[in-house]
Enzyme design. Structure first.
Site, PDB file in Angstrom:
ATOM      1  CE  LYS A 107      14.259  -4.874  -8.142  1.00 32.66           C
ATOM      2  NZ  LYS A 107      14.114  -4.474  -6.723  1.00 32.66           N
ATOM      3  N   GLY A 168      16.147   1.476   0.643  1.00 31.66           N
ATOM      4  CA  GLY A 168      15.875   1.543   2.067  1.00 31.66           C
ATOM      5  C   GLY A 168      16.083   2.900   2.705  1.00 31.66           C
ATOM      6  CB  ALA A 194      15.360   1.653  -4.540  1.00 32.03           C
ATOM      7  N   GLY A 195      13.850   3.684  -2.438  1.00 34.45           N
ATOM      8  CA  GLY A 195      13.933   5.032  -1.901  1.00 34.45           C
ATOM      9  C   GLY A 195      12.633   5.647  -1.435  1.00 34.45           C
ATOM     10  CG  ASN A 216      10.587  -5.256   1.180  1.00 34.69           C
ATOM     11  OD1 ASN A 216      11.449  -6.110   1.144  1.00 34.69           O
ATOM     12  ND2 ASN A 216       9.618  -5.333   2.078  1.00 34.69           N
ATOM     13  CB  THR A 217      12.580  -0.532   3.304  1.00 34.53           C
ATOM     14  OG1 THR A 217      13.536  -1.474   2.826  1.00 34.53           O
ATOM     15  CG2 THR A 217      12.997  -0.066   4.691  1.00 34.53           C
TER      16      THR A 217
END
Length: 265
Positions: A107, A168, A194-195, A216-217
């Protein structure tokens, strides 16, 4: 004439078929055991690892992430998180290939600044071109520009991963129409990256027709990461089913569930 429901196609990345459309990261957990439990709860097949921030064998005296996230069970997706230059990103991918015995799926992300963590598109394009020529299978993190997304596909990237919102941030999909345009024009998998903040964000991405979601976050930062991993797994599955089923059209006014036509009184 009514539109046909979308055709169900498997998720295929670089020639390999995956049963789960949820991809998860391994950072920000309190320890490796929580990482293991949340990853298992997510039912993910692909697990991304920040090479610059995680030990996968380069530091012999430290706990090895691969002891709990085994390459025998998961497809490890090394990423270039924390890289701000073409040189750093390319070097990181080559290190990952060496550490993972020739593994070529990566990635790519090349960041523009530390405050927004938006991608530096010019640098990402340059790095992608180098890596593709070096026989890497590149899944690329980018912004939500449909023209740029198509450019990455034309360069030979095996998947394009537009952001929903800043990394995040938990804001969800901020520009759904751009994401939809990217999906409609693509011949490679499109995965939101993301987001995402909660399960409904993941479901919306899948209802739009995304091939998958990487996060992830949203899981690791939850009060109960293992439970959130389960919620995300269910949201991905429900969103995909809703996309395939085909939602009803939006209308300004009511439409009776039980029609009046043919009543005898």
């Amino acid at each position: 004439m009514a539109e046909h429901a979308p055709e169900d196609k498997p998720l295929i990345i670089a020639g390999k078929t995956y049963s789960s459309r949820l991809l998860v990261g391994t950072g920000k957990y309190k320890d490796l055991e929580e990482t293991r439990l949340a990853t298992e709860a997510s039912n993910a097949n692909i697990v991304t690892v920040a090479i610059r921030r995680s030990n996968i064998g380069q530091n012999k005296d430290e706990p090895n992430l691969l002891d709990v996230i085994s390459p025998d069970k998961y497809t490890i997706l090394p990423n270039t998180a924390g890289c701000y230059t073409v040189e750093d990103a390319v070097r990181t991918c080559r290190l990952a290939r060496e550490l993972l015995d020739g593994h070529s799926l990566v990635k790519l992300e090349v960041l523009g600044d530390e405050k927004t963590l938006f991608p530096d598109i010019t640098a990402t394009l340059a790095a992608a071109e180098i890596l593709v020529k070096d026989d890497f299978q590149v899944m690329v993190y980018t912004n939500d520009d449909p023209i740029i997304a198509k450019r990455f596909e034309e360069l030979g990237c095996v998947a394009v991963m537009p952001l929903a919102a800043p990394i995040g941030s938990g804001l969800g999909i901020r520009n759904p129409f751009n994401i939809l345009t990217i999906i409609e024009n693509a011949q490679v998998p499109i995965l939101v990256d993301a987001g995402v903040g909660t399960a409904s964000d993941a479901a919306i991405a899948m209802e739009m027709g995304c091939d998958g979601v990487l996060m992830n976050t949203a899981i690791a930062g939850a009060k109960n990461p293992i439970l959130m991993a389960q919620a995300m797994r269910k949201a991905i599955e429900a969103g995909r089913d809703a996309f395939l089923a085909g939602r009803i059209p939006r209308k300004r006014y009511a439409n009776a569930s039980s029609p009046m036509d043919g009543l005898f009184f």
